[in-house]
Design an enzyme around this catalytic site. Structure first.
Site, PDB file in Angstrom:
ATOM      1  N   LYS A 230     -37.633  39.228  82.730  1.00 33.97           N
ATOM      2  CA  LYS A 230     -36.974  38.922  83.986  1.00 33.97           C
ATOM      3  C   LYS A 230     -37.818  39.207  85.273  1.00 33.97           C
ATOM      4  O   LYS A 230     -38.642  39.832  85.161  1.00 33.97           O
ATOM      5  CB  LYS A 230     -35.497  39.780  83.769  1.00 33.97           C
ATOM      6  CG  LYS A 230     -34.634  38.994  82.809  1.00 33.97           C
ATOM      7  CD  LYS A 230     -33.235  39.687  82.559  1.00 33.97           C
ATOM      8  CE  LYS A 230     -32.406  38.709  81.550  1.00 33.97           C
ATOM      9  NZ  LYS A 230     -31.175  39.622  81.303  1.00 33.97           N
ATOM     10  N   ARG A 265     -33.089  42.090  73.029  1.00 31.50           N
ATOM     11  CA  ARG A 265     -32.936  40.547  73.226  1.00 31.50           C
ATOM     12  C   ARG A 265     -34.229  40.063  73.968  1.00 31.50           C
ATOM     13  O   ARG A 265     -34.303  40.314  75.146  1.00 31.50           O
ATOM     14  CB  ARG A 265     -31.606  40.083  73.870  1.00 31.50           C
ATOM     15  CG  ARG A 265     -31.316  38.652  74.251  1.00 31.50           C
ATOM     16  CD  ARG A 265     -30.298  38.324  74.790  1.00 31.50           C
ATOM     17  NE  ARG A 265     -29.867  36.993  75.008  1.00 31.50           N
ATOM     18  CZ  ARG A 265     -30.404  36.165  75.885  1.00 31.50           C
ATOM     19  NH1 ARG A 265     -31.378  36.471  76.808  1.00 31.50           N
ATOM     20  NH2 ARG A 265     -30.336  34.922  75.975  1.00 31.50           N
TER      21      ARG A 265
HETATM   22  N1  HH2 Z   1     -29.621  37.511  79.754  1.00 28.44           N
HETATM   23  C1  HH2 Z   1     -29.596  36.120  79.649  1.00 28.44           C
HETATM   24  C2  HH2 Z   1     -28.605  35.533  78.988  1.00 28.44           C
HETATM   25  N2  HH2 Z   1     -27.900  36.150  78.086  1.00 28.44           N
HETATM   26  N3  HH2 Z   1     -27.086  37.859  77.000  1.00 28.44           N
HETATM   27  C3  HH2 Z   1     -27.166  39.331  76.930  1.00 28.44           C
HETATM   28  N4  HH2 Z   1     -26.174  40.058  76.095  1.00 28.44           N
HETATM   29  N5  HH2 Z   1     -27.917  40.180  77.664  1.00 28.44           N
HETATM   30  C4  HH2 Z   1     -28.796  39.711  78.578  1.00 28.44           C
HETATM   31  O1  HH2 Z   1     -29.493  40.479  79.339  1.00 28.44           O
HETATM   32  C5  HH2 Z   1     -28.812  38.199  78.976  1.00 28.44           C
HETATM   33  C6  HH2 Z   1     -27.981  37.499  77.880  1.00 28.44           C
HETATM   34  C7  HH2 Z   1     -30.655  35.503  80.608  1.00 28.44           C
HETATM   35  O2  HH2 Z   1     -31.765  35.380  80.236  1.00 28.44           O
HETATM   36  P1  HH2 Z   1     -32.349  33.853  79.375  1.00 28.44           P
HETATM   37  O3  HH2 Z   1     -31.326  33.574  78.307  1.00 28.44           O
HETATM   38  O4  HH2 Z   1     -33.656  34.267  79.102  1.00 28.44           O
HETATM   39  O5  HH2 Z   1     -32.008  33.043  80.532  1.00 28.44           O
HETATM   40  P2  HH2 Z   1     -31.053  31.718  80.794  1.00 28.44           P
HETATM   41  O6  HH2 Z   1     -29.863  32.464  81.256  1.00 28.44           O
HETATM   42  O7  HH2 Z   1     -31.804  31.180  82.116  1.00 28.44           O
HETATM   43  O8  HH2 Z   1     -30.926  30.629  79.820  1.00 28.44           O
END
Ligand code: HH2
Length: 288
Positions: A230, A265
């Site tokens: 992040k 995660r």
């Molecule tokens: N962060 C993201 C998405 N889902 N779910 C939980 N429980 N906790 C988190 O911190 C979290 C999440 C965002 O990260 P990412 O999936 O890598 O990116 P994007 O939302 O752009 O798909």
């Protein structure tokens, strides 16, 4: 609904479809626009291969998402979300029937379709606020649910996030969402909480949440940490490319584990799994 999983008993913590000890949750974004891996796994075959690779590297859970929630992102339709995630879940389960899959969605219809396809955990970044029917889908399935803190909505959440005491406010929010979940029929033992790193938070807010994570841990639910790649990591290290933020991510994983988080995660499964194995050996004198 869904499949019956082999489960392991964690003393005093109910029955959960993953093993005791720290669990790496491998991120699989079936989206064109996720902040670090957007577009890489939109093809179901490539996504299933990525899932298999993450399982081989030590992931205990694969988190499949069909909509980016990065700052500034736009929602997709429910139909599009289902169209993205369901074929991928089906392929993973066909190739790896033992895989434990969570679905990253705040829509009840998408969650229900994913559970039907073989997912067994719901990861709801809205903590059951995004869709009034989500609580009953989770309660009826009897599956674990991840309740995450977010201030505002992805489109605007980073414009001016404000807290008086971020650690206390996030803890209070997660306590009240857990109470709401239980009141609507979700089993206490099926609740996982998540401080929502990067969701309506400045760099200082994220650091304070990591520093004071014990407050959230004290709620008594398993805690998931989602700091992988992040932006706040980049603003500390100067690493602009999200895919290159692995070393900073590993630091957050080890610090959060030491403070009591048990689910992580992450995009970079091997690096975080190896770091956790060493941290576990030091802190709990146990080898895997
Ligand atoms: N962060 C993201 C998405 N889902 N779910 C939980 N429980 N906790 C988190 O911190 C979290 C999440 C965002 O990260 P990412 O999936 O890598 O990116 P994007 O939302 O752009 O798909």
């Amino acid at each position: 609904m869904g499949r019956t999983k082999a489960v392991s008993k964690i003393p005093g913590a109910g029955t959960r479809p993953w093993s005791p000890g720290p669990v790496v949750v491998g991120i699989l974004n079936v989206t064109p626009d996720s902040f670090s891996d957007g577009g890489s796994f939109i093809d179901p075959e490539a996504a299933a291969e990525r899932a298999a690779a993450m399982l081989d590297e030590g992931a205990g859970i694969i988190d499949v998402g069909g909509e980016s929630t990065r700052p500034g992102s736009d929602p997709v339709s429910r139909e599009e979300e289902v169209r993205r995630v369901v074929p991928v879940i089906e392929r993973i389960i066909t190739a790896r029937p033992e895989a434990v899959i969570s679905v990253d969605t705040y829509r009840s219809a998408s969650a229900a379709a994913a559970l039907e396809a073989g997912a067994s955990i719901v990861n709801d970044v809205s903590a059951l606020r995004g869709d009034p029917r989500m609580a009953s889908v989770v309660a009826d399935a009897g599956c674990p649910v991840i309740l995450m803190h977010m201030q505002g909505e992805p489109k605007t959440m980073q414009s001016d996030p404000r807290y008086t005491d971020v650690a206390r406010e996030v803890k209070d929010f997660l306590r009240s969402r857990a109470e709401h979940a239980v009141a609507t029929g979700v089993g206490q033992e099926n609740i996982i909480v998540d401080p929502g790193i990067g969701f309506g938070k400045t760099v200082e807010h994220n650091l304070a949440l990591l520093r004071d994570l014990e407050g959230v841990v004290d709620l008594g639910f398993p805690v998931l940490m989602g700091a992988s790649r992040k932006r706040f990591i980049g603003s500390i290290t100067g690493v602009q490319e999200a895919v290159e933020r692995v070393f900073g991510t590993v630091a957050t994983t080890v610090l959060a584990y030491e403070r009591g988080a048990t689910l992580f995660r992450v995009h970079d499964v091997r690096a975080n799994s190896e770091a956790l194995a060493v941290a576990e050996a030091v802190l709990h004198a146990s080898h895997r």
